[in-house]
Design a protein around this motif. Structure first.
Motif, short mmCIF file in Angstrom:
data_model
loop_
_atom_site.label_atom_id
_atom_site.label_comp_id
_atom_site.label_asym_id
_atom_site.label_seq_id
_atom_site.Cartn_x
_atom_site.Cartn_y
_atom_site.Cartn_z
N THR A 158 0.86 -1.17 0.00
CA THR A 158 0.00 0.00 0.00
C THR A 158 0.90 1.23 0.00
O THR A 158 2.10 1.14 0.26
N GLN A 161 2.68 1.75 3.28
CA GLN A 161 3.80 0.81 3.44
C GLN A 161 5.02 1.24 2.64
O GLN A 161 6.15 1.15 3.11
N LYS A 190 -6.21 4.15 -2.57
CA LYS A 190 -6.40 2.83 -1.96
C LYS A 190 -6.12 1.71 -2.94
O LYS A 190 -6.03 0.55 -2.53
N ARG A 191 -5.98 2.06 -4.21
CA ARG A 191 -5.81 1.03 -5.25
C ARG A 191 -4.53 1.30 -6.05
O ARG A 191 -4.48 2.25 -6.83
N ARG A 219 -7.45 11.32 5.98
CA ARG A 219 -7.90 10.23 5.11
C ARG A 219 -6.98 9.03 5.30
O ARG A 219 -6.03 8.82 4.58
N ARG A 220 -7.28 8.27 6.30
CA ARG A 220 -6.42 7.15 6.67
C ARG A 220 -6.61 5.99 5.68
O ARG A 220 -7.74 5.66 5.33
N LEU A 221 -5.50 5.42 5.28
CA LEU A 221 -5.52 4.26 4.40
C LEU A 221 -5.20 3.01 5.20
O LEU A 221 -4.44 3.07 6.18
N PRO A 222 -5.70 1.86 4.82
CA PRO A 222 -5.40 0.61 5.52
C PRO A 222 -3.95 0.23 5.36
O PRO A 222 -3.30 0.64 4.42
#
Length: 222
Positions: A158, A161, A190-191, A219-222
């Motif tokens: 991601t 990461q 996110k993609r 805007r938190r991303l996983p």
């Protein structure tokens, strides 16, 4: 020793010397109390004085007998004091030896404590040195490792990461910098897809970094 009969004859004629009884009592007491200590020559000297007194008493020479009985008494008192002093000396030696033993034990305990303290300090110093060396090695590794200007996306990665990688930014919250620099191929942060070659912008200022962190927190991303 003079015979009992001779002493009885003399005692009937005159009064026995005053020191004879004292000398006999004292010499007997000393012999009973200190015979185990040896010193036979001292006891023999007392006996000689008593026998000399008895011989003079048998002859009726009371004054001479008195002197030898007094001499025997003084010898007995001397021997008694001699043995008392010896006992005191031995006791003092025992006390000194015990004190020396205790002092040696105190010194041993103190030395053991000091040894352990030195070992603990040396261990702490080695640990500090080890940590410092490890930190220096990490710092050197960071200095030597080149910073990436591009990154190929791997399966499962991601943007946070990628931003957290040591050769990128080392901070997951800076992923918006990558996102904005690659808007041409990233529509949704996110993609991202394996194989994408993403630019890693390097000429960013403090304002850009602060804005990226603010955006990432909103805007938190996983």
């Amino acid at each position: 020793m003079v015979s009992v009969l001779a002493l009885n004859l003399v005692s009937c004629a005159q009064k026995l010397p005053r020191y004879r009884t004292e000398a006999l009592v004292k010499s007997s007491a000393v012999r009973l109390q200190w015979a185990a200590q040896g010193r036979d020559e001292e006891f023999a000297s007392i006996t000689d004085a008593l026998e000399a007194g008895d011989r003079f008493l048998e002859r009726g020479k009371l004054s001479d007998a008195e002197q030898y009985y007094l001499l025997a008494l003084r010898k007995a008192e001397f021997v008694e004091q001699l043995f008392v002093d010896e006992q005191l000396r031995l006791e003092a030696q025992k006390l000194k030896a015990e004190e020396e033993r205790r002092e040696a034990e105190r010194q041993r305990v103190l030395e053991e404590k000091n040894r352990k303290l030195i070992e603990e300090r040396e261990l702490a110093a080695r640990e500090i040195s080890r940590k410092a060396a490890k930190a220096a090695a990490r710092e050197k590794e960071r200095e030597v490792r080149p910073l990436a200007v591009a990154h190929t996306v791997k399966r499962g990665e991601t943007l946070p990461q990628i931003a957290a990688r040591p050769d990128v930014y080392g901070d997951a919250l800076l992923w918006p910098l990558i996102y904005r620099a690659n808007r041409d191929q990233i529509r949704d942060p996110k993609r991202i897809w394996p194989g994408q070659l993403l630019k890693i912008p390097r000429n960013v200022g403090r304002d850009d970094i602060a804005e990226a962190r603010r955006y990432a927190q909103e805007r938190r991303l996983p």
